[in-house]
Design a protein around this motif. Sequence first.
Motif, PDB file in Angstrom:
ATOM      1  N   PRO A 125      -9.196  -3.835  -3.858  1.00 25.33           N
ATOM      2  CA  PRO A 125      -8.932  -2.411  -4.029  1.00 25.33           C
ATOM      3  C   PRO A 125      -7.501  -2.065  -3.643  1.00 25.33           C
ATOM      4  CG  PRO A 125     -10.210  -2.780  -2.034  1.00 25.33           C
ATOM      5  CD  PRO A 125     -10.126  -4.102  -2.725  1.00 25.33           C
ATOM      6  N   PHE A 126      -6.911  -1.174  -4.431  1.00 26.30           N
ATOM      7  CA  PHE A 126      -5.543  -0.749  -4.153  1.00 26.30           C
ATOM      8  C   PHE A 126      -5.533   0.122  -2.899  1.00 26.30           C
ATOM      9  CE2 PHE A 126      -1.668   1.794  -4.865  1.00 26.30           C
ATOM     10  CZ  PHE A 126      -0.777   0.740  -5.043  1.00 26.30           C
ATOM     11  N   PRO A 127      -4.540  -0.076  -2.005  1.00 26.80           N
ATOM     12  CA  PRO A 127      -4.507   0.726  -0.774  1.00 26.80           C
ATOM     13  C   PRO A 127      -4.124   2.181  -1.039  1.00 26.80           C
ATOM     14  CG  PRO A 127      -2.621  -0.757  -0.864  1.00 26.80           C
ATOM     15  CD  PRO A 127      -3.485  -1.113  -2.034  1.00 26.80           C
ATOM     16  N   GLN A 128      -5.019   2.895  -1.676  1.00 28.25           N
ATOM     17  CA  GLN A 128      -4.750   4.291  -2.090  1.00 28.25           C
ATOM     18  C   GLN A 128      -4.541   5.229  -0.919  1.00 28.25           C
ATOM     19  OE1 GLN A 128      -8.341   5.050  -4.312  1.00 28.25           O
ATOM     20  NE2 GLN A 128      -7.193   5.150  -6.222  1.00 28.25           N
ATOM     21  N   LYS A 129      -5.316   4.977   0.149  1.00 27.38           N
ATOM     22  CA  LYS A 129      -5.366   5.976   1.229  1.00 27.38           C
ATOM     23  C   LYS A 129      -3.991   6.280   1.801  1.00 27.38           C
ATOM     24  CE  LYS A 129      -9.961   4.533   2.617  1.00 27.38           C
ATOM     25  NZ  LYS A 129     -10.671   3.755   3.633  1.00 27.38           N
ATOM     26  N   ILE A 130      -3.189   5.240   2.012  1.00 25.09           N
ATOM     27  CA  ILE A 130      -1.876   5.476   2.610  1.00 25.09           C
ATOM     28  C   ILE A 130      -1.000   6.303   1.673  1.00 25.09           C
ATOM     29  CG2 ILE A 130      -1.045   3.168   1.875  1.00 25.09           C
ATOM     30  CD1 ILE A 130       0.148   5.102   4.965  1.00 25.09           C
ATOM     31  N   PHE A 131      -1.116   6.045   0.373  1.00 25.05           N
ATOM     32  CA  PHE A 131      -0.305   6.825  -0.586  1.00 25.05           C
ATOM     33  C   PHE A 131      -0.806   8.265  -0.650  1.00 25.05           C
ATOM     34  CE2 PHE A 131       0.412   2.466  -1.964  1.00 25.05           C
ATOM     35  CZ  PHE A 131       1.791   2.457  -2.107  1.00 25.05           C
ATOM     36  N   GLN A 132      -2.116   8.419  -0.604  1.00 22.24           N
ATOM     37  CA  GLN A 132      -2.674   9.778  -0.653  1.00 22.24           C
ATOM     38  C   GLN A 132      -2.229  10.594   0.556  1.00 22.24           C
ATOM     39  OE1 GLN A 132      -6.717   8.531  -1.097  1.00 22.24           O
ATOM     40  NE2 GLN A 132      -6.698   8.708  -3.338  1.00 22.24           N
ATOM     41  N   ARG A 133      -2.213   9.916   1.705  1.00 21.87           N
ATOM     42  CA  ARG A 133      -1.805  10.607   2.936  1.00 21.87           C
ATOM     43  C   ARG A 133      -0.339  11.047   2.832  1.00 21.87           C
ATOM     44  NH1 ARG A 133       0.184   8.999   7.801  1.00 21.87           N
ATOM     45  NH2 ARG A 133      -0.081   6.757   7.555  1.00 21.87           N
ATOM     46  N   LEU A 134       0.510  10.122   2.382  1.00 23.90           N
ATOM     47  CA  LEU A 134       1.940  10.440   2.272  1.00 23.90           C
ATOM     48  C   LEU A 134       2.189  11.479   1.170  1.00 23.90           C
ATOM     49  CD1 LEU A 134       3.305   6.825   2.673  1.00 23.90           C
ATOM     50  CD2 LEU A 134       3.669   8.705   4.290  1.00 23.90           C
ATOM     51  N   ALA A 135       1.390  11.430   0.135  1.00 23.47           N
ATOM     52  CA  ALA A 135       1.600  12.342  -1.000  1.00 23.47           C
ATOM     53  C   ALA A 135       1.463  13.793  -0.583  1.00 23.47           C
ATOM     54  CB  ALA A 135       0.613  12.015  -2.122  1.00 23.47           C
ATOM     55  N   ILE A 136       0.563  14.059   0.360  1.00 19.68           N
ATOM     56  CA  ILE A 136       0.329  15.462   0.733  1.00 19.68           C
ATOM     57  C   ILE A 136       1.147  15.906   1.950  1.00 19.68           C
ATOM     58  CG2 ILE A 136      -1.964  15.659  -0.318  1.00 19.68           C
ATOM     59  CD1 ILE A 136      -3.100  15.193   2.553  1.00 19.68           C
ATOM     60  N   SER A 137       2.089  15.024   2.406  1.00 16.06           N
ATOM     61  CA  SER A 137       2.905  15.462   3.541  1.00 16.06           C
ATOM     62  C   SER A 137       3.890  16.550   3.076  1.00 16.06           C
ATOM     63  CB  SER A 137       3.651  14.273   4.155  1.00 16.06           C
ATOM     64  OG  SER A 137       4.770  13.976   3.375  1.00 16.06           O
ATOM     65  N   ASP A 138       4.332  17.406   4.016  1.00 13.13           N
ATOM     66  CA  ASP A 138       5.210  18.526   3.651  1.00 13.13           C
ATOM     67  C   ASP A 138       6.593  18.056   3.215  1.00 13.13           C
ATOM     68  OD1 ASP A 138       3.106  19.962   4.602  1.00 13.13           O
ATOM     69  OD2 ASP A 138       3.946  20.090   6.647  1.00 13.13           O
ATOM     70  N   LYS A 139       6.948  16.891   3.760  1.00  8.94           N
ATOM     71  CA  LYS A 139       8.262  16.327   3.484  1.00  8.94           C
ATOM     72  C   LYS A 139       8.426  15.944   2.014  1.00  8.94           C
ATOM     73  CE  LYS A 139       8.635  12.606   5.738  1.00  8.94           C
ATOM     74  NZ  LYS A 139       8.767  11.473   6.606  1.00  8.94           N
ATOM     75  N   ARG A 140       9.624  16.108   1.472  1.00  7.84           N
ATOM     76  CA  ARG A 140       9.854  15.617   0.114  1.00  7.84           C
ATOM     77  C   ARG A 140      10.176  14.132   0.173  1.00  7.84           C
ATOM     78  NH1 ARG A 140      14.155  17.795  -3.198  1.00  7.84           N
ATOM     79  NH2 ARG A 140      13.636  15.978  -4.461  1.00  7.84           N
TER      80      ARG A 140
ATOM     81  N   ASP B 164       9.809   8.161   9.229  1.00  2.00           N
ATOM     82  CA  ASP B 164      10.932   9.075   8.998  1.00  2.00           C
ATOM     83  C   ASP B 164      11.551   8.875   7.614  1.00  2.00           C
ATOM     84  OD1 ASP B 164      12.037   6.605   9.249  1.00  2.00           O
ATOM     85  OD2 ASP B 164      13.702   7.232  10.555  1.00  2.00           O
ATOM     86  N   ALA B 165      10.902   8.074   6.788  1.00  2.00           N
ATOM     87  CA  ALA B 165      11.538   7.676   5.528  1.00  2.00           C
ATOM     88  C   ALA B 165      11.591   8.810   4.512  1.00  2.00           C
ATOM     89  CB  ALA B 165      10.788   6.487   4.932  1.00  2.00           C
ATOM     90  N   ARG B 166      12.671   8.820   3.755  1.00  2.00           N
ATOM     91  CA  ARG B 166      12.771   9.737   2.613  1.00  2.00           C
ATOM     92  C   ARG B 166      12.496   8.983   1.313  1.00  2.00           C
ATOM     93  NH1 ARG B 166      17.996  12.567   1.875  1.00  2.00           N
ATOM     94  NH2 ARG B 166      16.834  13.339   0.105  1.00  2.00           N
TER      95      ARG B 166
END
Lengths: 366, 242
Positions: free
Chosen positions: A298-313, A259-261
């Motif tokens: 390796p940098f944990p990119q996947k979690i950032f990529q997933r959050l990056a494309i969420s609809d939420k700002r 739920d984080a902003r």
Amino acid sequence: MNREQRTEDRGEKVLLSGNEAVAKSAIDAGCRFYAGYPITPQNELIGYMAKNMASSGGIFIQSESELSAINMVFGASASGVRAMTSSSSPGISLMQEGISYIAGAELPAVIVNIMRAGPGLGNIWPAQSDYFQAVKSGGHGDYHCIVLAPSSVQEAYALTFEAFVLADKYRIPVIILGDAMLGQMMEPLSVHSQEFIVHSKKLRTKSWAATGCKDRKPNVVKSFYLNLGDLEKFNLKLQRKYKNIQQKEQRYEELNINDARIILVAYGTMARLAKQAMVSLREKGLKVGLIRPINLWPFPQKIFQRLAISDKRLAFLVIEMSYGQMLEDVKLAVNGQQRVEFLGRSGGGIPTEEEIIKSSLSLLSS
Amino acid sequence: MKRIFGRTKSLRPLDTHYCSGCGHGVVHRLLAEAIDELNIRGITIGVTPVGCAVVAYDYWDFDCVESAHGRGLAVATAIKRLQPEKVVFTYQGDGDLAAIGTAETIHAANRGENLTVVFINNAVYGMTGGQMAPTTLIGQKSATSPLGRNEKTEGYPLRISELLAQLQGVYSVERTAVDSVYGILKTKNAIKTAFQNQMENKGFSLVEVLSACPTYWDMSAFESLDWIKNKMSKVFPLGRIK
Ligand SMILES: Cc1ncc(C[n+]2csc(CCOP(=O)(O)OP(=O)(O)O)c2C)c(N)n1
């Protein structure tokens, strides 16, 4: 999430500094060769090795320099033995040529950097300003090291153990990236009981090691490919290995991200302060989460990529004891799709809980 | 028919990349012969340098480890400490052993590591194109001392073998030259003895071999041999140093 945390057993509880926990873990993981040169703030590590390596059936050498230490590790690893060296920032700079050779010869090795502040002689206070050097590979050539960033003494023990497993599995140098705070602080931790301790004699022998060609064809451990085309072929093989590692070894800890902003991003001891700030902000009812990369490469990119494309700002607040090094990897992963801000201090300065709270609040109101 | 001479087993039947008149190929063979005569091929680990001899492992038929430039004795120290029952040697040029690797050389010697060192002194950096080495003679022209080495600015030829002989940890140091049949036989004996020292746990043994580099001395092969005899061995006297 973390393989080592899952294998936690009912071993005894001890009180150790981060430096000592890394050293003990190495011996428990079957490391039987250590070479190093004294430097603050990792002297407890070399001291522990001096005291305990011989009685564990291993070899300890205080080398004449870090250059020599890393090349001794090269020789030890070429002999098929689990080997480690440790130092702090200036010493790790000296080791870069050797680390590149280790990567080029596909040797397993563990290198510990208990970071102090730079550049130059800098000072002996905690810092995270060697991130680029570790993660982007400070030596010459297209290579990578796996980089692990423990945030507690317990995790330093767990990840060092894991480092030897990964190094052997992928035939790759593994860097433990800690800072002066982690190296110096003492915390209670549980260590592996006898049944989990690795007996070096029982480790699988390495068919590629230089041990004498008595019953087989000669082995050569090398990183030289003179003929045009051969090195390119070898480098492509390395790249396939790195891809595979990037797929399989992305590790991180996440807290309250659903739920984080605002998501705080920090690693190592810095993540503990960030976590503290997150708890305080949550108590105020603010939606703040935390991602703590455990593997920096390796940098944990996947979690950032997933959050990056969420609809939420969303906004990411990267917090480091540097002027923005991991920041670049977060930005690459987020790829401009969400806001990425930065808070950092270096030279011995550490972003405080108050500073983190203040930055988070101003992000929330903007 | 009874075979009375042949290529020794530890040397692969290959043409080398060395220039004509170069001493490296000769010393490679002597090393291989010494190893086979001592019957230690299966337990030998060679550490090769960065220099003209970097791919010596292509010519030798036993286990080898390639070291970074100058770090051979650090690499070998670890190998021998972990595998004391094996026979471990380094093969190094003068740039490798006496310039960039000076610290590793002195400290491995001072620790008395039970190793064998074959040190090829050809008074230049061969691999990179004939630059000045720590062992370049006064007045000798090289790519980086085009007017000849000047002791006022470049210092004197470094007699590192004599320097090492001072160290308590060092068991034996000998200097030979592959400039004649006699010199070649002498060199082989010295290498064999240095291996035997290690097998008897006597400690650090080094053989320095004065070796020709006709290409970068700008001489014919024969002139090079004369130069070793008449010039080089005056600065680097042959014989047992320790
Ligand atoms: C760190 C580093 N610096 C420089 C070089 C370039 N280099 C390769 S061989 C060499 C000198 C070799 O000379 P020597 O040891 O005398 O051996 P030789 O080639 O004459 O047999 C140098 C400077 C290198 N490979 N690595």
